[in-house]
Design an enzyme around this catalytic site. Structure first.
Site, PDB file in Angstrom:
ATOM      1  N   HIS A 133       0.801  -1.236   0.000  1.00 57.80           N
ATOM      2  CA  HIS A 133       0.000   0.000   0.000  1.00 57.80           C
ATOM      3  C   HIS A 133       0.833   1.285   0.000  1.00 57.80           C
ATOM      4  CE1 HIS A 133      -3.449  -2.472   0.173  1.00 57.80           C
ATOM      5  NE2 HIS A 133      -3.579  -2.607   1.471  1.00 57.80           N
ATOM      6  N   HIS A 208      -9.572   2.130   0.737  1.00 53.21           N
ATOM      7  CA  HIS A 208      -9.480   0.964   1.615  1.00 53.21           C
ATOM      8  C   HIS A 208     -10.540   0.971   2.712  1.00 53.21           C
ATOM      9  CE1 HIS A 208      -7.744  -2.441   3.609  1.00 53.21           C
ATOM     10  NE2 HIS A 208      -6.666  -2.438   2.837  1.00 53.21           N
ATOM     11  N   GLU A 346     -11.421  -3.730  -2.588  1.00 47.50           N
ATOM     12  CA  GLU A 346     -10.583  -2.667  -3.155  1.00 47.50           C
ATOM     13  C   GLU A 346     -10.480  -2.846  -4.661  1.00 47.50           C
ATOM     14  OE1 GLU A 346      -6.927  -3.198  -0.618  1.00 47.50           O
ATOM     15  OE2 GLU A 346      -8.438  -4.424   0.343  1.00 47.50           O
TER      16      GLU A 346
HETATM   17  C1  BGC Z   1      -4.311  -6.514   1.950  1.00 46.93           C
HETATM   18  C2  BGC Z   1      -4.180  -7.275   3.235  1.00 46.93           C
HETATM   19  C3  BGC Z   1      -3.740  -6.293   4.284  1.00 46.93           C
HETATM   20  C4  BGC Z   1      -4.756  -5.202   4.390  1.00 46.93           C
HETATM   21  C5  BGC Z   1      -4.267  -4.135   5.317  1.00 46.93           C
HETATM   22  C6  BGC Z   1      -5.383  -5.509   2.138  1.00 46.93           C
HETATM   23  O1  BGC Z   1      -5.547  -4.799   0.956  1.00 46.93           O
HETATM   24  O2  BGC Z   1      -4.562  -7.363   0.861  1.00 46.93           O
HETATM   25  O3  BGC Z   1      -3.261  -8.325   3.133  1.00 46.93           O
HETATM   26  O4  BGC Z   1      -3.548  -6.904   5.518  1.00 46.93           O
HETATM   27  O5  BGC Z   1      -4.985  -4.616   3.144  1.00 46.93           O
HETATM   28  O6  BGC Z   1      -5.195  -3.788   6.206  1.00 46.93           O
END
Ligand code: BGC
Length: 382
Positions: A133, A208, A346
């Site tokens: 991210h 998210h 997402e």
């Molecule tokens: C990921 C997860 C991650 C989460 C974070 C998701 O987009 O795929 O693996 O733990 O985001 O909160």
């Protein structure tokens, strides 16, 4: 700018924003207030978008984050259906990305490394061996600048951020805009993304939000019924990096082509479910029209009757069933967010695309414009 000057500027900006009518006085406007300050003393604004159908979306300038989203259930009872925090500090300390705008690259980049135009770039590893991210300080931890772009038919908040060349290891100065549009006449929240660069780079933006359509985050999302308009998903290795394969969902616990309760198969003895500790995978969306906005997912909560449809222009969607929530995150109203009490959907390009030439490209070059749109459409059912 000195701190008193910055505060004065902030209050003048607040006044200008909260009094912006058009000539006819008919323009909708959103409400703005102070959400708090960052540890560095930067003021964070809170914007409230409302409509005539009972919906309310709250967005803050920290991370261009969707803090709350209130919609009615089948009896007209309004409740907040996303997880989040009550304070800036919550978002600064938080590691779950609640409601944040994710960038420069949503999801993982293997080994924190990719090659672009023959040059190797290193991005911070913050998730085991991988970069997740956007790195250590992704777009969800930056302060954005907001402008009220409301119109007669919608309340509209446009947020901008300028990511410098080399920030978190990514090449090119990237100008980014994210626009939240809450329709006046329907419970639809539209999120538009826009970006340009001055050097070749990679971009993958998403939101998210964690949804819990019961409106009560003490309950799990395991009874929510999910439909994904996808015939394939991208299986991962033990560190959640795609192997490069696109695998048919048919006959697997990943088949959500028909509405299925999330809890039905989540604990099956399946290697992919073990790697994700549940669902944490990218589905390959079926596209009839390559560039258009298309229905990607539907979520139905039988207890409240709330329905969420997600439409997107993106080729993929990450369905994450909140497997890493463990009750340590204390959210809004002091609610501890326990295991699987929120689900994220997402919309995105596939994880680790810069290292998979067979995946749709995430490259952005000078002169090109990155555009992406996702719509969250709420309704209710018996
Ligand atoms: C990921 C997860 C991650 C989460 C974070 C998701 O987009 O795929 O693996 O733990 O985001 O909160």
């Amino acid at each position: 700018m000195t701190k008193p000057a910055a505060t004065l500027f902030a209050f003048v900006a607040l006044f200008v924003l909260s009094t912006s009518y058009d000539a006819k006085g008919a323009r909708r406007k959103l409400q703005v207030s102070n959400f708090g300050t960052t540890a560095e003393g930067i003021l964070v604004y809170r914007y409230v978008l409302t409509n005539d159908k009972g919906a309310e979306a709250v967005v803050i300038s920290y991370g261009a984050t969707l803090v709350s989203l209130k919609v009615p259930d089948r009896n007209g009872k309004i409740a907040d259906v996303v997880l989040g925090y009550d304070s800036v500090d919550g978002y600064e300390q938080g590691t779950s990305y609640f409601g944040g705008t994710i960038g420069r690259y949503g999801n993982r980049i293997a080994g924190g490394q990719f090659t672009l135009d023959g040059k190797v770039f290193h991005v911070p590893t913050n998730d085991g061996p991988n970069s997740l991210h956007g790195g250590t300080i992704g777009f969800n931890k930056r302060v954005w600048t907001a402008v009220d772009r409301s119109r007669a038919d919608a309340e509209v908040l446009e947020l901008s951020y300028a990511s410098s060349d080399g920030e978190e290891g990514y090449p090119g100065s990237l100008k980014v805009k994210v626009t939240y549009t809450l329709a006046a006449e329907s419970n639809e929240l539209r999120i538009d993304y826009w970006a340009t660069t001055d050097k070749d780079t990679v971009v993958n933006l998403t939101n998210h939000s964690y949804f819990n359509l019961t409106g009560d985050a003490s309950q799990t999302i395991l009874n929510h019924q999910l439909t994904l308009h996808a015939l394939k998903f991208t299986p991962v290795d033990a560190t959640l990096i795609p192997t490069g394969e696109e695998r048919a969902v048919e006959g697997t616990p990943f088949d959500f082509t028909k509405p299925t309760a999330i809890g039905t198969r989540i604990n099956q003895d399946d290697e992919q479910l073990k790697f994700g500790k549940g669902y944490d995978h990218n589905w390959v969306l079926e596209k009839t029209d390559k560039d258009g906005l298309q229905l990607a997912a539907e979520v139905f909560d039988p207890s409240s009757g709330r329905v969420l449809e997600i439409l997107t222009t993106e080729p993929g969607i990450q369905f994450y069933s909140g497997n890493f929530l463990d009750g340590t995150a204390k959210g809004k109203g002091g609610q501890a967010y326990a295991y699987r009490t929120g689900l994220a959907l997402e919309t995105q390009h596939f994880p680790d695309s810069p290292n998979h030439p067979n995946f749709p490209s995430t490259e952005l070059k000078p002169g090109q414009t990155y555009r992406s749109t996702t719509v969250l459409r709420f309704s209710t059912r018996k």
